[in-house]
Design a protein around this motif. Structure first.
Motif, PDB file in Angstrom:
ATOM      1  N   ASP A   1     -10.202 -46.910  -5.597  1.00  0.00           N
ATOM      2  CA  ASP A   1     -11.305 -46.005  -5.004  1.00  0.00           C
ATOM      3  C   ASP A   1     -11.170 -44.551  -5.982  1.00  0.00           C
ATOM      4  O   ASP A   1     -10.241 -44.263  -6.472  1.00  0.00           O
ATOM      5  N   ARG A   2     -12.229 -43.808  -5.862  1.00  0.00           N
ATOM      6  CA  ARG A   2     -12.365 -42.591  -6.522  1.00  0.00           C
ATOM      7  C   ARG A   2     -11.276 -41.727  -5.852  1.00  0.00           C
ATOM      8  O   ARG A   2     -11.442 -41.519  -4.731  1.00  0.00           O
ATOM      9  N   GLU A   3     -10.621 -40.741  -6.777  1.00  0.00           N
ATOM     10  CA  GLU A   3      -9.664 -39.861  -6.106  1.00  0.00           C
ATOM     11  C   GLU A   3     -10.208 -38.356  -6.409  1.00  0.00           C
ATOM     12  O   GLU A   3     -10.551 -38.226  -7.556  1.00  0.00           O
ATOM     13  N   GLY A   4     -10.295 -37.758  -5.215  1.00  0.00           N
ATOM     14  CA  GLY A   4     -10.775 -36.366  -5.546  1.00  0.00           C
ATOM     15  C   GLY A   4      -9.703 -35.356  -6.173  1.00  0.00           C
ATOM     16  O   GLY A   4      -8.272 -35.640  -5.959  1.00  0.00           O
ATOM     17  N   VAL A   5     -10.000 -34.820  -7.265  1.00  0.00           N
ATOM     18  CA  VAL A   5      -9.163 -34.167  -8.139  1.00  0.00           C
ATOM     19  C   VAL A   5      -9.221 -32.438  -7.911  1.00  0.00           C
ATOM     20  O   VAL A   5      -8.252 -31.912  -7.590  1.00  0.00           O
ATOM     21  N   ALA A   6     -10.477 -31.905  -7.818  1.00  0.00           N
ATOM     22  CA  ALA A   6     -10.567 -30.589  -7.455  1.00  0.00           C
ATOM     23  C   ALA A   6     -11.844 -30.226  -7.059  1.00  0.00           C
ATOM     24  O   ALA A   6     -12.821 -31.029  -7.540  1.00  0.00           O
ATOM     25  N   VAL A   7     -12.300 -29.169  -6.486  1.00  0.00           N
ATOM     26  CA  VAL A   7     -13.535 -29.026  -5.901  1.00  0.00           C
ATOM     27  C   VAL A   7     -13.813 -27.388  -5.928  1.00  0.00           C
ATOM     28  O   VAL A   7     -12.718 -26.684  -6.062  1.00  0.00           O
ATOM     29  N   ILE A   8     -15.145 -26.913  -6.292  1.00  0.00           N
ATOM     30  CA  ILE A   8     -15.247 -25.616  -6.066  1.00  0.00           C
ATOM     31  C   ILE A   8     -16.763 -25.269  -5.632  1.00  0.00           C
ATOM     32  O   ILE A   8     -17.573 -26.041  -5.644  1.00  0.00           O
ATOM     33  N   ASP A   9     -16.721 -24.108  -4.736  1.00  0.00           N
ATOM     34  CA  ASP A   9     -18.032 -23.801  -4.119  1.00  0.00           C
ATOM     35  C   ASP A   9     -18.813 -22.839  -4.840  1.00  0.00           C
ATOM     36  O   ASP A   9     -18.377 -22.146  -5.894  1.00  0.00           O
ATOM     37  N   SER A  10     -20.036 -22.152  -4.367  1.00  0.00           N
ATOM     38  CA  SER A  10     -20.629 -21.364  -5.046  1.00  0.00           C
ATOM     39  C   SER A  10     -20.080 -19.825  -5.019  1.00  0.00           C
ATOM     40  O   SER A  10     -20.436 -18.946  -5.683  1.00  0.00           O
ATOM     41  N   ASP A  11     -18.827 -19.604  -4.048  1.00  0.00           N
ATOM     42  CA  ASP A  11     -18.124 -18.422  -4.159  1.00  0.00           C
ATOM     43  C   ASP A  11     -16.966 -18.651  -4.987  1.00  0.00           C
ATOM     44  O   ASP A  11     -16.184 -17.453  -5.142  1.00  0.00           O
ATOM     45  N   ASN A  12     -16.834 -19.731  -5.760  1.00  0.00           N
ATOM     46  CA  ASN A  12     -15.906 -19.979  -6.797  1.00  0.00           C
ATOM     47  C   ASN A  12     -14.481 -20.167  -5.937  1.00  0.00           C
ATOM     48  O   ASN A  12     -13.346 -19.894  -6.517  1.00  0.00           O
ATOM     49  N   THR A  13     -14.642 -20.571  -4.736  1.00  0.00           N
ATOM     50  CA  THR A  13     -13.389 -20.973  -4.013  1.00  0.00           C
ATOM     51  C   THR A  13     -12.913 -22.289  -4.439  1.00  0.00           C
ATOM     52  O   THR A  13     -13.829 -23.076  -4.627  1.00  0.00           O
ATOM     53  N   THR A  14     -11.715 -22.642  -4.649  1.00  0.00           N
ATOM     54  CA  THR A  14     -11.536 -23.820  -5.383  1.00  0.00           C
ATOM     55  C   THR A  14     -10.052 -24.510  -4.419  1.00  0.00           C
ATOM     56  O   THR A  14      -9.451 -23.741  -3.943  1.00  0.00           O
ATOM     57  N   THR A  15     -10.066 -25.705  -4.446  1.00  0.00           N
ATOM     58  CA  THR A  15      -9.026 -26.616  -3.936  1.00  0.00           C
ATOM     59  C   THR A  15      -8.647 -27.699  -4.951  1.00  0.00           C
ATOM     60  O   THR A  15      -9.529 -28.344  -5.659  1.00  0.00           O
ATOM     61  N   TYR A  16      -7.245 -27.983  -5.024  1.00  0.00           N
ATOM     62  CA  TYR A  16      -6.785 -29.007  -5.999  1.00  0.00           C
ATOM     63  C   TYR A  16      -6.010 -30.101  -5.152  1.00  0.00           C
ATOM     64  O   TYR A  16      -5.461 -29.826  -4.042  1.00  0.00           O
ATOM     65  N   VAL A  17      -6.093 -31.049  -5.730  1.00  0.00           N
ATOM     66  CA  VAL A  17      -5.185 -32.355  -5.046  1.00  0.00           C
ATOM     67  C   VAL A  17      -3.863 -31.889  -5.668  1.00  0.00           C
ATOM     68  O   VAL A  17      -3.508 -31.288  -6.658  1.00  0.00           O
TER      69      VAL A  17
END
Length: 128
Positions: A46-62
């Motif tokens: 399956d595809r694994e989430g690595v990192a995400v960013i929103d319009s406020d440049n808030t980020t989260t990482y695995v």
């Protein structure tokens, strides 16, 4: 219609670095996605989430990439980036960028079904 195109993949030795880019084109600006992410996938997995960013440049990482990878975006260039440092053989995968049609994210950011648009992928191979 939103289209995503990744580039920057390649082969590196363990400990090396790569920077992936994802160019976004949008023929209808009203469909501008807000939340964007990088996923990776091995054959048969399956595809694994690595990192995400929103319009406020808030980020989260695995957890497995935290401290080594950095997700960022340049809205003027409509481009998403993933800077990958201290690469390990276990980082070897096809990397995809993805875009959602909403802003902000919760724990569901790891779910590939949350994203409407996908690029074609770029291969990253890390040798030991």
């Amino acid at each position: 219609q939103v289209q995503l195109a990744e580039s920057g993949g390649g082969s590196v030795q363990s400990g090396g670095s790569l920077r992936l880019s994802c160019a976004l084109s949008d023929s209808d600006s009203t469909n501008r996605p807000y939340c964007m992410a990088w996923f990776r996938q091995l054959p048969g997995k399956d595809r694994e989430g690595v990192a995400v960013i929103d319009s406020d440049n808030t980020t989260t990482y695995v957890a497995s990439v935290k401290g080594r990878f950095t997700i960022s975006q340049d809205n003027a260039k409509n481009t998403l980036y993933l800077q990958m440092n201290s690469l390990k053989p276990e980082d070897t995968a096809m990397y995809y960028c993805a875009a959602a049609t909403y802003d902000g994210y919760g724990d569901s950011w790891l779910n590939a079904d949350e994203y409407t648009y996908w690029g074609q992928g770029t291969q990253v191979t890390v040798s030991s």
